[in-house]
Design an enzyme around this catalytic site. Sequence first.
Site, PDB file in Angstrom:
ATOM      1  N   GLU A 157       0.805  -1.235   0.000  1.00 44.03           N
ATOM      2  CA  GLU A 157       0.000   0.000   0.000  1.00 44.03           C
ATOM      3  C   GLU A 157       0.833   1.277   0.000  1.00 44.03           C
ATOM      4  OE1 GLU A 157      -2.679  -0.436   3.314  1.00 44.03           O
ATOM      5  OE2 GLU A 157      -3.685  -2.158   2.427  1.00 44.03           O
ATOM      6  N   ASN A 198       2.092  -5.062  -3.252  1.00 40.13           N
ATOM      7  CA  ASN A 198       0.694  -5.411  -2.956  1.00 40.13           C
ATOM      8  C   ASN A 198      -0.121  -4.150  -2.634  1.00 40.13           C
ATOM      9  OD1 ASN A 198      -1.267  -7.558  -2.309  1.00 40.13           O
ATOM     10  ND2 ASN A 198      -1.084  -6.881  -0.180  1.00 40.13           N
ATOM     11  N   HIS A 234     -10.443  -6.301  -1.956  1.00 45.92           N
ATOM     12  CA  HIS A 234     -11.472  -6.145  -0.912  1.00 45.92           C
ATOM     13  C   HIS A 234     -12.674  -5.475  -1.585  1.00 45.92           C
ATOM     14  CE1 HIS A 234      -8.860  -7.399   2.309  1.00 45.92           C
ATOM     15  NE2 HIS A 234      -7.931  -6.572   1.904  1.00 45.92           N
ATOM     16  N   GLU A 264      -6.066 -10.798  -1.150  1.00 45.58           N
ATOM     17  CA  GLU A 264      -6.832 -10.567   0.090  1.00 45.58           C
ATOM     18  C   GLU A 264      -8.327 -10.495  -0.203  1.00 45.58           C
ATOM     19  OE1 GLU A 264      -5.348  -7.235   2.366  1.00 45.58           O
ATOM     20  OE2 GLU A 264      -3.264  -7.677   1.859  1.00 45.58           O
ATOM     21  N   ASP A 266     -12.172 -10.429  -0.331  1.00 46.41           N
ATOM     22  CA  ASP A 266     -13.434 -10.642   0.380  1.00 46.41           C
ATOM     23  C   ASP A 266     -14.481  -9.777  -0.308  1.00 46.41           C
ATOM     24  OD1 ASP A 266     -12.640  -8.150   1.529  1.00 46.41           O
ATOM     25  OD2 ASP A 266     -12.116  -9.075   3.444  1.00 46.41           O
TER      26      ASP A 266
END
Length: 344
Positions: A157, A198, A234, A264, A266
Site C-alpha cells: 500500500e 501489494n 477487498h 486478500e 473478500d
Amino acid sequence: MKIPIPLFLCFTWGILGVFASESGDSLKESLKFLAEKRGILVGAAVAAKPLKADPLYAGILAREFNILTPENAMKFENIHPEPERYDFADSDAIVSFALDHHMKVRGHTLVWHNQIPLWLMTKDYTRDELVKILQGHISEVVTRYKGKVFAWDVVNEAINDDGTLRRSIWHDGIGPEYLELAFKWAHEADPDVMLFYNDYNGEGLNGKSDAVYDLVRGLLAKGIPIHGVGLQMHLNAGWYPDPADIDGNIKRLMDLGLQVHITEMDVRLKEPLSKEKLEEQAKVYREIMEICLRRRCQAYITWGFTDRYSWIPHYFFGWNDGLIFDRSYQPKPAYLALIEALKN
Ligand code: XIL
C-alpha cells in the site's frame, strides 16, 4: 476407549468431510483438489489464535487450501515488537502448520505504513538510523523464512488513490527510494523467493492502478528484483470494478513478465443478510476466479475463510459476511461458485 464427540460436531465435520482421508471422495471436491488440476493456488489469510484453539478452523484450512498468508503475525508490530527483540511465535506456528500440510506460504508484509510498533512511532530517527532499522528488519525476517515462504509482499500500500506516493515513516524518513531498497534487501536475504508489490483499489483500470503499473515498470527497468503484483480485492457486492478492467489490468501487468496474485479477496455485504445478497456475492467470487483462470494468475487468496473471524465488521460499520464459509463453518453459495468455476 471410545471418546464421545458432541453431536453438533459430528454433523458439521461430517458435512465438511473433515474426517475424510486424503484419498476420500469428498476431498476430491475440495477447492485445492480442483485448483491443483487447474494449476492455480487457492488460499486464505490465517489468524494465529483460532489456528491454535479451534480444531474446525484448522481442519477446514488443511482440507481446502494449498497456500496460506498470516493475517497479522508477520507484520512489523507483531514480529518485531522491541528494537532488539523479534517475536516469531505466531508466525512460526502458521508456517509450520502450512508446511506440515504441504501448503505454500505468502509472507505479509515487510514494509507498510500500518501496524508499526510503538518504539518506531514514538521516536525521531535519522535517515541513517531508519535505513539500518528497515534493512535489519527485512534481513532478519526474510532469512528466518528462507526456503519456507514462497512469496513476500515486500511493500504494501505505498500508493494513494490519486496515484501519488503515500507519506509514511518510511517514505518521509528514508525518501521514495525506500521502495527499491526494500526489494534489494529482501532479494539479498533470499535470492530464491518471489517479491511482490501489494495494494488495494488498483484492481481495475484507474489512476491508482496506472500508478502501480508505472511504479513496477520503473522498478523492472532499473533491474530491481520484483516478480509480481498482489491485487488485494477487498470488494463489496454492490460495487466493484468492471471485470473487463480487472482482466485488462492483470493482462498489462503480466505482459511486463510479472506474476499476479489475488491476495486478500473478500466481498462484504451490507447487513441484514439475504439470500439474494449471498447469490450476488457468489457471482463476484466466481467472476474473479474465472478471470484468474483465463489469465493464469498464480494464486487466488481470500482474507480469512469464515465469517466467524473476519476483519470486515471491525473496519466497515454495517457490513459483514464477506467470506466463503459462514460463521458456523457452513459453505456459502460463494464457496460452491468457486467449486463450479474450478470444475468448468
Ligand atoms: C488487516 C487485518 O485483517 C486486521 O486483523 C488488522 O487489525 C488490520 O489489518 N490490507 C492489508 C491487510 O494489507 O494486512 C489488512 O489486514 C487488511 C487491508
